[in-house]
Design a protein around this motif. Structure first.
Motif: not given
Length: 116
Positions: A20-24, A26-31
């Motif tokens: 979950x933290x990795x997914x979050x 990754x999403x934050x990196x994309x943002x």
């Protein structure tokens, strides 16, 4: 080494949390990447806006100069027309005076013709 049920359960929970933290993350990196791109784009737009304002001001100055020159030409023409109008009034007045003199002279001639 023997892994107990609780330890296994805890490891699974930790693994889920890590995913979950990795997914979050990754999403934050994309943002963050998207935010960097948008900031760069905003910078380009600001620069373009500045250039457009500069050229607009330059164009307005040129338009103002042309309008000022046109105004001066029109004012000169207007002054010329005013002078001509004044001259027309003077000529009309002089014309009326001459007509009156001609009429008076015709009256005198008419009287003299009757006397002779």
């Amino acid at each position: 080494m023997c892994v107990t049920f609780n330890q296994n359960y805890q490891l699974q929970a930790d693994a889920r949390a890590a995913r979950t933290y990795r997914d979050e993350l990754d999403a934050l990196r994309e943002r963050a990447i998207k935010a960097d791109k948008l900031e760069s784009e905003v910078g380009r737009y600001k620069e373009q806006l500045h250039k457009m304002e500069f050229y607009k001001a330059k164009e307005l100055k040129e338009d103002n100069r042309v309008l000022q020159e046109t105004k001066e030409v029109l004012e000169d023409q207007l002054e010329g027309w005013r002078s001509r109008t004044d001259k027309i009034h003077q000529l009309e007045k002089h014309n009326l005076l001459l007509k009156a003199r001609v009429y008076d002279m015709e009256q005198v001639r008419h009287v003299l013709d009757k006397m002779s």
